[in-house]
Design a protein around this motif. Structure first.
Motif, PDB file in Angstrom:
ATOM      1  N   ILE A 169     -15.145  31.048 -44.529  1.00  0.00           N
ATOM      2  CA  ILE A 169     -14.767  30.425 -45.790  1.00  0.00           C
ATOM      3  C   ILE A 169     -13.361  29.852 -45.645  1.00  0.00           C
ATOM      4  O   ILE A 169     -12.412  30.583 -45.339  1.00  0.00           O
ATOM      5  CB  ILE A 169     -14.796  31.446 -46.942  1.00  0.00           C
ATOM      6  CG1 ILE A 169     -16.144  32.209 -46.950  1.00  0.00           C
ATOM      7  CG2 ILE A 169     -14.561  30.750 -48.276  1.00  0.00           C
ATOM      8  CD1 ILE A 169     -17.356  31.338 -47.108  1.00  0.00           C
ATOM      9  N   VAL A 170     -13.228  28.541 -45.847  1.00  0.00           N
ATOM     10  CA  VAL A 170     -11.948  27.859 -45.648  1.00  0.00           C
ATOM     11  C   VAL A 170     -11.390  27.449 -47.011  1.00  0.00           C
ATOM     12  O   VAL A 170     -11.979  26.634 -47.717  1.00  0.00           O
ATOM     13  CB  VAL A 170     -12.105  26.631 -44.737  1.00  0.00           C
ATOM     14  CG1 VAL A 170     -10.740  26.025 -44.426  1.00  0.00           C
ATOM     15  CG2 VAL A 170     -12.827  27.003 -43.440  1.00  0.00           C
ATOM     16  N   LYS A 171     -10.260  28.026 -47.366  1.00  0.00           N
ATOM     17  CA  LYS A 171      -9.648  27.742 -48.658  1.00  0.00           C
ATOM     18  C   LYS A 171      -9.017  26.345 -48.661  1.00  0.00           C
ATOM     19  O   LYS A 171      -8.824  25.734 -47.615  1.00  0.00           O
ATOM     20  CB  LYS A 171      -8.626  28.825 -48.992  1.00  0.00           C
ATOM     21  CG  LYS A 171      -9.288  30.171 -49.293  1.00  0.00           C
ATOM     22  CD  LYS A 171      -8.355  31.119 -50.003  1.00  0.00           C
ATOM     23  CE  LYS A 171      -9.098  32.373 -50.451  1.00  0.00           C
ATOM     24  NZ  LYS A 171      -8.203  33.299 -51.213  1.00  0.00           N
ATOM     25  N   PRO A 172      -8.693  25.806 -49.843  1.00  0.00           N
ATOM     26  CA  PRO A 172      -8.188  24.434 -49.935  1.00  0.00           C
ATOM     27  C   PRO A 172      -6.943  24.202 -49.075  1.00  0.00           C
ATOM     28  O   PRO A 172      -6.114  25.094 -48.887  1.00  0.00           O
ATOM     29  CB  PRO A 172      -7.865  24.290 -51.427  1.00  0.00           C
ATOM     30  CG  PRO A 172      -8.798  25.232 -52.104  1.00  0.00           C
ATOM     31  CD  PRO A 172      -8.895  26.410 -51.177  1.00  0.00           C
ATOM     32  N   GLY A 173      -6.852  22.981 -48.563  1.00  0.00           N
ATOM     33  CA  GLY A 173      -5.703  22.606 -47.759  1.00  0.00           C
ATOM     34  C   GLY A 173      -6.074  21.571 -46.721  1.00  0.00           C
ATOM     35  O   GLY A 173      -7.256  21.247 -46.526  1.00  0.00           O
ATOM     36  N   VAL A 174      -5.078  21.009 -46.053  1.00  0.00           N
ATOM     37  CA  VAL A 174      -5.275  20.080 -44.950  1.00  0.00           C
ATOM     38  C   VAL A 174      -4.975  20.838 -43.659  1.00  0.00           C
ATOM     39  O   VAL A 174      -3.834  21.196 -43.392  1.00  0.00           O
ATOM     40  CB  VAL A 174      -4.355  18.846 -45.074  1.00  0.00           C
ATOM     41  CG1 VAL A 174      -4.570  17.908 -43.889  1.00  0.00           C
ATOM     42  CG2 VAL A 174      -4.620  18.114 -46.389  1.00  0.00           C
ATOM     43  N   TYR A 175      -6.013  21.111 -42.891  1.00  0.00           N
ATOM     44  CA  TYR A 175      -5.897  21.894 -41.665  1.00  0.00           C
ATOM     45  C   TYR A 175      -5.761  20.946 -40.484  1.00  0.00           C
ATOM     46  O   TYR A 175      -6.732  20.316 -40.058  1.00  0.00           O
ATOM     47  CB  TYR A 175      -7.115  22.805 -41.506  1.00  0.00           C
ATOM     48  CG  TYR A 175      -7.173  23.897 -42.549  1.00  0.00           C
ATOM     49  CD1 TYR A 175      -6.743  25.182 -42.261  1.00  0.00           C
ATOM     50  CD2 TYR A 175      -7.637  23.629 -43.836  1.00  0.00           C
ATOM     51  CE1 TYR A 175      -6.774  26.191 -43.220  1.00  0.00           C
ATOM     52  CE2 TYR A 175      -7.667  24.617 -44.803  1.00  0.00           C
ATOM     53  CZ  TYR A 175      -7.236  25.896 -44.496  1.00  0.00           C
ATOM     54  OH  TYR A 175      -7.267  26.880 -45.448  1.00  0.00           O
ATOM     55  N   TRP A 176      -4.547  20.836 -39.967  1.00  0.00           N
ATOM     56  CA  TRP A 176      -4.262  19.948 -38.848  1.00  0.00           C
ATOM     57  C   TRP A 176      -4.577  20.693 -37.552  1.00  0.00           C
ATOM     58  O   TRP A 176      -3.712  21.347 -36.967  1.00  0.00           O
ATOM     59  CB  TRP A 176      -2.814  19.500 -38.878  1.00  0.00           C
ATOM     60  CG  TRP A 176      -2.550  18.503 -39.956  1.00  0.00           C
ATOM     61  CD1 TRP A 176      -2.212  18.761 -41.245  1.00  0.00           C
ATOM     62  CD2 TRP A 176      -2.623  17.091 -39.837  1.00  0.00           C
ATOM     63  NE1 TRP A 176      -2.062  17.592 -41.947  1.00  0.00           N
ATOM     64  CE2 TRP A 176      -2.306  16.548 -41.102  1.00  0.00           C
ATOM     65  CE3 TRP A 176      -2.918  16.228 -38.777  1.00  0.00           C
ATOM     66  CZ2 TRP A 176      -2.281  15.177 -41.339  1.00  0.00           C
ATOM     67  CZ3 TRP A 176      -2.893  14.864 -39.021  1.00  0.00           C
ATOM     68  CH2 TRP A 176      -2.577  14.348 -40.282  1.00  0.00           C
ATOM     69  N   GLU A 177      -5.802  20.637 -37.139  1.00  0.00           N
ATOM     70  CA  GLU A 177      -6.207  21.286 -35.891  1.00  0.00           C
ATOM     71  C   GLU A 177      -7.484  20.654 -35.357  1.00  0.00           C
ATOM     72  O   GLU A 177      -8.278  20.108 -36.112  1.00  0.00           O
ATOM     73  CB  GLU A 177      -6.374  22.793 -36.056  1.00  0.00           C
ATOM     74  CG  GLU A 177      -7.247  23.242 -37.206  1.00  0.00           C
ATOM     75  CD  GLU A 177      -7.302  24.773 -37.307  1.00  0.00           C
ATOM     76  OE1 GLU A 177      -7.341  25.445 -36.261  1.00  0.00           O
ATOM     77  OE2 GLU A 177      -7.315  25.287 -38.431  1.00  0.00           O
ATOM     78  N   ASP A 226      -7.028  30.859 -44.730  1.00  0.00           N
ATOM     79  CA  ASP A 226      -6.157  30.364 -45.793  1.00  0.00           C
ATOM     80  C   ASP A 226      -4.795  30.016 -45.205  1.00  0.00           C
ATOM     81  O   ASP A 226      -4.140  30.844 -44.573  1.00  0.00           O
ATOM     82  CB  ASP A 226      -6.005  31.421 -46.882  1.00  0.00           C
ATOM     83  CG  ASP A 226      -5.149  30.951 -48.047  1.00  0.00           C
ATOM     84  OD1 ASP A 226      -4.912  29.725 -48.153  1.00  0.00           O
ATOM     85  OD2 ASP A 226      -4.718  31.795 -48.841  1.00  0.00           O
ATOM     86  N   LEU A 227      -4.363  28.789 -45.420  1.00  0.00           N
ATOM     87  CA  LEU A 227      -3.058  28.360 -44.919  1.00  0.00           C
ATOM     88  C   LEU A 227      -1.912  29.183 -45.505  1.00  0.00           C
ATOM     89  O   LEU A 227      -0.849  29.321 -44.889  1.00  0.00           O
ATOM     90  CB  LEU A 227      -2.836  26.882 -45.253  1.00  0.00           C
ATOM     91  CG  LEU A 227      -3.627  25.858 -44.432  1.00  0.00           C
ATOM     92  CD1 LEU A 227      -3.475  24.471 -45.039  1.00  0.00           C
ATOM     93  CD2 LEU A 227      -3.185  25.860 -42.980  1.00  0.00           C
ATOM     94  N   LYS A 228      -2.125  29.753 -46.684  1.00  0.00           N
ATOM     95  CA  LYS A 228      -1.080  30.521 -47.352  1.00  0.00           C
ATOM     96  C   LYS A 228      -1.017  31.970 -46.875  1.00  0.00           C
ATOM     97  O   LYS A 228      -0.143  32.727 -47.335  1.00  0.00           O
ATOM     98  CB  LYS A 228      -1.286  30.467 -48.863  1.00  0.00           C
ATOM     99  CG  LYS A 228      -1.198  29.067 -49.441  1.00  0.00           C
ATOM    100  CD  LYS A 228      -1.427  29.067 -50.943  1.00  0.00           C
ATOM    101  CE  LYS A 228      -1.338  27.660 -51.527  1.00  0.00           C
ATOM    102  NZ  LYS A 228      -1.588  27.651 -52.998  1.00  0.00           N
ATOM    103  N   GLY A 229      -1.950  32.349 -45.994  1.00  0.00           N
ATOM    104  CA  GLY A 229      -1.879  33.680 -45.422  1.00  0.00           C
ATOM    105  C   GLY A 229      -2.585  34.776 -46.181  1.00  0.00           C
ATOM    106  O   GLY A 229      -2.445  35.965 -45.854  1.00  0.00           O
ATOM    107  N   THR A 230      -3.407  34.430 -47.179  1.00  0.00           N
ATOM    108  CA  THR A 230      -4.090  35.465 -47.957  1.00  0.00           C
ATOM    109  C   THR A 230      -5.439  35.864 -47.353  1.00  0.00           C
ATOM    110  O   THR A 230      -6.077  36.788 -47.852  1.00  0.00           O
ATOM    111  CB  THR A 230      -4.325  34.992 -49.405  1.00  0.00           C
ATOM    112  OG1 THR A 230      -5.226  33.868 -49.391  1.00  0.00           O
ATOM    113  CG2 THR A 230      -3.019  34.593 -50.061  1.00  0.00           C
ATOM    114  N   GLY A 231      -5.879  35.157 -46.297  1.00  0.00           N
ATOM    115  CA  GLY A 231      -7.172  35.459 -45.686  1.00  0.00           C
ATOM    116  C   GLY A 231      -7.017  36.232 -44.395  1.00  0.00           C
ATOM    117  O   GLY A 231      -5.978  36.842 -44.104  1.00  0.00           O
ATOM    118  N   ASN A 232      -8.064  36.192 -43.579  1.00  0.00           N
ATOM    119  CA  ASN A 232      -8.042  36.860 -42.276  1.00  0.00           C
ATOM    120  C   ASN A 232      -7.268  36.062 -41.240  1.00  0.00           C
ATOM    121  O   ASN A 232      -6.692  36.631 -40.309  1.00  0.00           O
ATOM    122  CB  ASN A 232      -9.480  37.078 -41.784  1.00  0.00           C
ATOM    123  CG  ASN A 232     -10.320  37.856 -42.769  1.00  0.00           C
ATOM    124  OD1 ASN A 232     -11.150  37.277 -43.472  1.00  0.00           O
ATOM    125  ND2 ASN A 232     -10.118  39.170 -42.836  1.00  0.00           N
TER     126      ASN A 232
END
Length: 366
Positions: A100-108, A72-78
């Motif tokens: 499990i990938v939460k919503p967002g645009v993952y620039w990687e 999670d980009l917001k920091g709520t995951g692992n």
């Protein structure tokens, strides 16, 4: 799904791409070489090592406990990074791992090595979860190294997630602008409800048996290419300018079992395209029960500038429909398949999928 649906994401890409740094050159060494020939030799070698689990072991191991990792980009995951989640999977992994990938645009830029099998990457919808990068063949000196996500592992699955190469459309005549969104080189992989977005060379279906189900694939020039043995079922293939060819399958011998099969798909978009070009001398592509808009060239297929390939390629259609599906103007060396000729391409049997697809994504209705 209309191309315009992805407009906001493409705009984000254009603004943020200048902030992206290049991937270290060491990545090439980690993937086994700096040329595609070296890479394929390395991949064949690594798959023969005793550390690699065999299919029977996987069939047994799926009964064992699995691991779930949340990104999670917001920091709520692992983790906040998908690659860091992948890196946490043990070497020579032999149990199912669900990322499990939460919503967002993952620039990687993602790499799933051959030593980490049985990973499932699951987003929250292909319009909500994006993996984006912007390498080109010119920027990393190799088409296969340009991929936003590269998968060398076996028994990989991706669900409800989009993979994009944000490189702009290539100008006419400019070389080295192939920008791969996905390179899949591992065997027995399933992609369900995913999107692959790019221009030239969007989806590098390099080798192995693969099943693409209900996916969206967007590109312009040879944007589904490689030597995979793959079934694309219920997929939307969307063509964007500058249009050239949908497929460039690279089967190189008459004894090879590779080929691309498109079943119950839709071809939409703008421009004028070939269904395929004969990248390989024995290139094999078949479309069945597929709707084709009027963007398909009447001749359908192109010989890659080599007339001798016309006697060795295998290109066909069966029960396709729509304004671009007419076979009257097709090249004389392509096939309007009979019922009997179409049978080998109408089921998962083409990829031997009945034995492994239900294990990679349990519960998927076939």
């Amino acid at each position: 799904m209309a191309y315009s649906t992805f407009g906001p994401v493409l705009l984000i890409n254009a603004v943020l791409s200048v902030l992206l740094c290049q991937v270290p050159a060491a990545l090439a060494a980690e993937q086994g070489g700096t040329t595609e020939k070296e890479f394929k030799a390395w991949l064949d070698y690594i798959r023969t090592t005793e550390s690699q689990p065999h299919f029977k072991e996987f069939a047994h191991k799926v009964k064992q406990p699995s691991t779930t990792i949340v990104v999670d980009l917001k920091g709520t995951g692992n983790f906040t990074s998908i690659q860091k989640a992948i890196d946490s999977v043990p070497f020579a992994n032999a149990n199912p791992v669900y990322i499990i990938v939460k919503p967002g645009v993952y620039w990687e830029k993602l790499q799933i090595p051959a030593t980490k099998d049985f990973i499932t990457l699951q987003g929250h919808g292909r319009l909500k979860t994006f993996v984006v990068w912007n390498d080109t063949a010119a920027s990393v000196n190799s088409t296969y190294l340009s991929a936003s996500i590269a998968v060398d592992a076996q028994y990989f699955a991706a669900m409800n997630i989009s993979f994009q190469n944000a490189v702009p459309a290539p100008a006419p005549g400019v070389e080295g602008q192939q920008g791969v969104a996905l390179r899949i080189s591992g065997d027995n992989a399933v992609f369900y409800g995913c999107a692959f977005i790019g221009h030239q060379g969007t989806l590098y279906d390099q080798q192995g048996k693969h099943y693409f189900r209900d996916c969206y694939i967007e590109g312009s020039i040879d944007f589904i290419f490689g030597d995979g043995r793959s079934l694309y079922q219920g997929c939307e293939i969307h063509v964007v300018p500058v249009a050239g060819s949908i497929t460039a399958q690279s089967r190189s011998s008459a004894t090879s079992d590779s080929g691309f099969v498109f079943l119950n798909c839709t071809i939409s978009g703008t421009g004028v395209v070939y269904l395929g070009r004969a990248w390989g001398r024995y290139s094999r592509v078949v479309f069945l029960y597929t709707y084709m808009e009027s963007i398909i060239r009447p001749e359908g297929w192109q010989n890659w500038g080599d007339p001798t390939r016309e006697s060795t390629v295998y290109y066909g259609q069966y029960m396709c429909y729509g304004p671009g599906a007419g076979t009257d103007g097709r090249t004389p060396w392509s096939h309007a398949l009979t019922d009997e000729e179409a049978k080998p391409f109408l089921t998962l049997d083409f990829i031997q999928g009945q034995s492994w697809v239900p294990l990679v994504i349990p519960g998927l209705r076939l």
